[in-house]
Design a protein around this motif. Sequence first.
Motif, PDB file in Angstrom:
ATOM      1  N   LEU A 161       0.828  -1.215   0.000  1.00 21.39           N
ATOM      2  CA  LEU A 161       0.000   0.000   0.000  1.00 21.39           C
ATOM      3  C   LEU A 161       0.858   1.259   0.000  1.00 21.39           C
ATOM      4  O   LEU A 161       0.566   2.226  -0.712  1.00 21.39           O
ATOM      5  CB  LEU A 161      -0.930  -0.012   1.223  1.00 21.39           C
ATOM      6  N   LYS A 162       1.930   1.249   0.792  1.00 23.78           N
ATOM      7  CA  LYS A 162       2.824   2.409   0.864  1.00 23.78           C
ATOM      8  C   LYS A 162       3.522   2.629  -0.480  1.00 23.78           C
ATOM      9  O   LYS A 162       3.582   3.756  -0.988  1.00 23.78           O
ATOM     10  CB  LYS A 162       3.859   2.207   1.970  1.00 23.78           C
ATOM     11  N   TYR A 163       4.043   1.551  -1.068  1.00 27.91           N
ATOM     12  CA  TYR A 163       4.744   1.661  -2.349  1.00 27.91           C
ATOM     13  C   TYR A 163       3.783   2.148  -3.433  1.00 27.91           C
ATOM     14  O   TYR A 163       4.141   2.995  -4.265  1.00 27.91           O
ATOM     15  CB  TYR A 163       5.343   0.309  -2.731  1.00 27.91           C
ATOM     16  N   ALA A 164       2.548   1.630  -3.413  1.00 24.67           N
ATOM     17  CA  ALA A 164       1.570   2.034  -4.419  1.00 24.67           C
ATOM     18  C   ALA A 164       1.206   3.513  -4.275  1.00 24.67           C
ATOM     19  O   ALA A 164       1.050   4.225  -5.276  1.00 24.67           O
ATOM     20  CB  ALA A 164       0.317   1.167  -4.306  1.00 24.67           C
ATOM     21  N   SER A 165       1.080   3.985  -3.030  1.00 23.34           N
ATOM     22  CA  SER A 165       0.734   5.399  -2.822  1.00 23.34           C
ATOM     23  C   SER A 165       1.863   6.329  -3.260  1.00 23.34           C
ATOM     24  O   SER A 165       1.620   7.457  -3.697  1.00 23.34           O
ATOM     25  CB  SER A 165       0.394   5.639  -1.346  1.00 23.34           C
ATOM     26  N   GLU A 166       3.101   5.848  -3.148  1.00 21.66           N
ATOM     27  CA  GLU A 166       4.262   6.649  -3.560  1.00 21.66           C
ATOM     28  C   GLU A 166       4.520   6.580  -5.059  1.00 21.66           C
ATOM     29  O   GLU A 166       5.294   7.368  -5.595  1.00 21.66           O
ATOM     30  CB  GLU A 166       5.506   6.173  -2.806  1.00 21.66           C
ATOM     31  N   ASN A 167       3.871   5.616  -5.722  1.00 23.01           N
ATOM     32  CA  ASN A 167       4.040   5.446  -7.161  1.00 23.01           C
ATOM     33  C   ASN A 167       2.671   5.313  -7.817  1.00 23.01           C
ATOM     34  O   ASN A 167       2.303   4.242  -8.317  1.00 23.01           O
ATOM     35  CB  ASN A 167       4.882   4.199  -7.448  1.00 23.01           C
ATOM     36  N   PRO A 168       1.891   6.420  -7.820  1.00 24.22           N
ATOM     37  CA  PRO A 168       0.504   6.347  -8.296  1.00 24.22           C
ATOM     38  C   PRO A 168       0.371   6.060  -9.785  1.00 24.22           C
ATOM     39  O   PRO A 168      -0.736   5.737 -10.249  1.00 24.22           O
ATOM     40  CB  PRO A 168      -0.051   7.739  -7.952  1.00 24.22           C
ATOM     41  N   MET A 185      -8.070  -4.018  -4.119  1.00 33.81           N
ATOM     42  CA  MET A 185      -7.211  -2.852  -4.026  1.00 33.81           C
ATOM     43  C   MET A 185      -7.521  -1.930  -5.204  1.00 33.81           C
ATOM     44  O   MET A 185      -7.698  -2.393  -6.333  1.00 33.81           O
ATOM     45  CB  MET A 185      -5.748  -3.302  -4.071  1.00 33.81           C
ATOM     46  N   PRO A 186      -7.612  -0.621  -4.967  1.00 30.64           N
ATOM     47  CA  PRO A 186      -7.892   0.313  -6.066  1.00 30.64           C
ATOM     48  C   PRO A 186      -6.709   0.404  -7.042  1.00 30.64           C
ATOM     49  O   PRO A 186      -5.587   0.052  -6.707  1.00 30.64           O
ATOM     50  CB  PRO A 186      -8.111   1.640  -5.338  1.00 30.64           C
ATOM     51  N   ASN A 187      -7.007   0.885  -8.249  1.00 28.87           N
ATOM     52  CA  ASN A 187      -6.009   1.017  -9.312  1.00 28.87           C
ATOM     53  C   ASN A 187      -5.314  -0.316  -9.573  1.00 28.87           C
ATOM     54  O   ASN A 187      -4.106  -0.397  -9.751  1.00 28.87           O
ATOM     55  CB  ASN A 187      -4.964   2.081  -8.951  1.00 28.87           C
ATOM     56  N   ALA A 188      -6.126  -1.376  -9.557  1.00 35.02           N
ATOM     57  CA  ALA A 188      -5.561  -2.714  -9.686  1.00 35.02           C
ATOM     58  C   ALA A 188      -6.602  -3.685 -10.206  1.00 35.02           C
ATOM     59  O   ALA A 188      -7.810  -3.461 -10.094  1.00 35.02           O
ATOM     60  CB  ALA A 188      -5.044  -3.202  -8.335  1.00 35.02           C
ATOM     61  N   SER A 189      -6.105  -4.765 -10.774  1.00 41.23           N
ATOM     62  CA  SER A 189      -6.941  -5.923 -11.084  1.00 41.23           C
ATOM     63  C   SER A 189      -6.692  -6.952  -9.990  1.00 41.23           C
ATOM     64  O   SER A 189      -5.543  -7.356  -9.764  1.00 41.23           O
ATOM     65  CB  SER A 189      -6.584  -6.505 -12.447  1.00 41.23           C
ATOM     66  N   ASN A 190      -7.756  -7.331  -9.275  1.00 44.72           N
ATOM     67  CA  ASN A 190      -7.642  -8.247  -8.147  1.00 44.72           C
ATOM     68  C   ASN A 190      -8.143  -9.630  -8.548  1.00 44.72           C
ATOM     69  O   ASN A 190      -9.187  -9.765  -9.197  1.00 44.72           O
ATOM     70  CB  ASN A 190      -8.465  -7.732  -6.967  1.00 44.72           C
ATOM     71  N   TYR A 191      -7.385 -10.661  -8.135  1.00 44.60           N
ATOM     72  CA  TYR A 191      -7.730 -12.032  -8.510  1.00 44.60           C
ATOM     73  C   TYR A 191      -7.760 -12.923  -7.274  1.00 44.60           C
ATOM     74  O   TYR A 191      -6.919 -12.809  -6.384  1.00 44.60           O
ATOM     75  CB  TYR A 191      -6.721 -12.578  -9.521  1.00 44.60           C
ATOM     76  N   PHE A 208       7.278  -5.833 -13.356  1.00 40.44           N
ATOM     77  CA  PHE A 208       8.113  -6.200 -12.219  1.00 40.44           C
ATOM     78  C   PHE A 208       7.269  -6.859 -11.148  1.00 40.44           C
ATOM     79  O   PHE A 208       6.046  -6.702 -11.106  1.00 40.44           O
ATOM     80  CB  PHE A 208       8.830  -4.975 -11.635  1.00 40.44           C
ATOM     81  N   PHE A 209       7.940  -7.618 -10.292  1.00 43.44           N
ATOM     82  CA  PHE A 209       7.308  -8.276  -9.146  1.00 43.44           C
ATOM     83  C   PHE A 209       7.729  -7.524  -7.890  1.00 43.44           C
ATOM     84  O   PHE A 209       8.925  -7.344  -7.643  1.00 43.44           O
ATOM     85  CB  PHE A 209       7.771  -9.738  -9.067  1.00 43.44           C
ATOM     86  N   LEU A 210       6.766  -7.093  -7.089  1.00 48.34           N
ATOM     87  CA  LEU A 210       7.079  -6.397  -5.842  1.00 48.34           C
ATOM     88  C   LEU A 210       7.142  -7.416  -4.713  1.00 48.34           C
ATOM     89  O   LEU A 210       6.145  -8.060  -4.371  1.00 48.34           O
ATOM     90  CB  LEU A 210       6.028  -5.340  -5.522  1.00 48.34           C
TER      91      LEU A 210
END
Length: 277
Positions: A161-168, A185-191, A208-210
């Motif tokens: 969540l932190k990484y995603a907020s810093e890289n919108p 999760m917003p701005n995402a495809s969830n499976y 990339f894989f986080l």
Amino acid sequence: MIYLNVEINGNYGEDTFWTWFQREFPSSKFEIPTELKDEDIVLRYSTLGFLPIIGKQVALCWGLYPQIDNFFGTDMYDNIMQKVYETARYSTYRIVATKESVKDYIRFGSVDIIPMGVDTNIFIPMNNKKELKEKYNIPKNKRIGIWIGSYHPMKGFGELLKYASENPDIYWIIIWELQQEEIEMPNASNYFKISQTQIAELINCADFFLSTNKLSSYFMLEWEAMACDIPFVIIENSTREFYPSANPRDDVFKRGWDRVSVKKLWEQFLIRRGVKW
């Protein structure tokens, strides 16, 4: 005879270590024996606790509970760890997946390292990223990151969540490991509850894989991502046992995590113990 004692044999029809092992060693079967012959052996997942019968038993100490305990300092897994250590103490042999886990069990006796094994025929690099993005409706004009995990603190969802907020600008592919985690999760495809083939295809959609894993050892899902040869971005929570190279798939083979290498290790292990299969 090789007896397979498993806690969970897998979800959603996936080809787990257990189903693979039974296929490769046809005399093995899923059964808890009441007695063992000299040429028999039990492969028992360590969280099941020790099986009180006479004969050769292997404690499969794959769970990373000691690392979790050391990192978080929690008593959450005390009951599980009691069973794990009981299995390790009273079994004839102990097996761990990586050298990082040897120190957790060496006080109980000798420890062998045999990785769990990645299916490198399913988890492969694919050269059809455009088609895969169309198949899964993933944006073609954005940088794509992928994260696979659960809410468990050791998986590092908070770091995601932190990484995603810093890289919108990044669009995310999120794959949830457990059935009950019905979050999106917003701005995402969830499976949720998808097959290994779908996971491999989605990994190949990403740039990339986080990795937000807080432990030294990698989880199986991370080894599978490496086998797809995807670049890793690692959030530093602890010192990792190694850091993936520019070609992570090569690391899988060099470290013997492919199933061909794992089968050879099992054959050598069983031959040395006088087990027939």
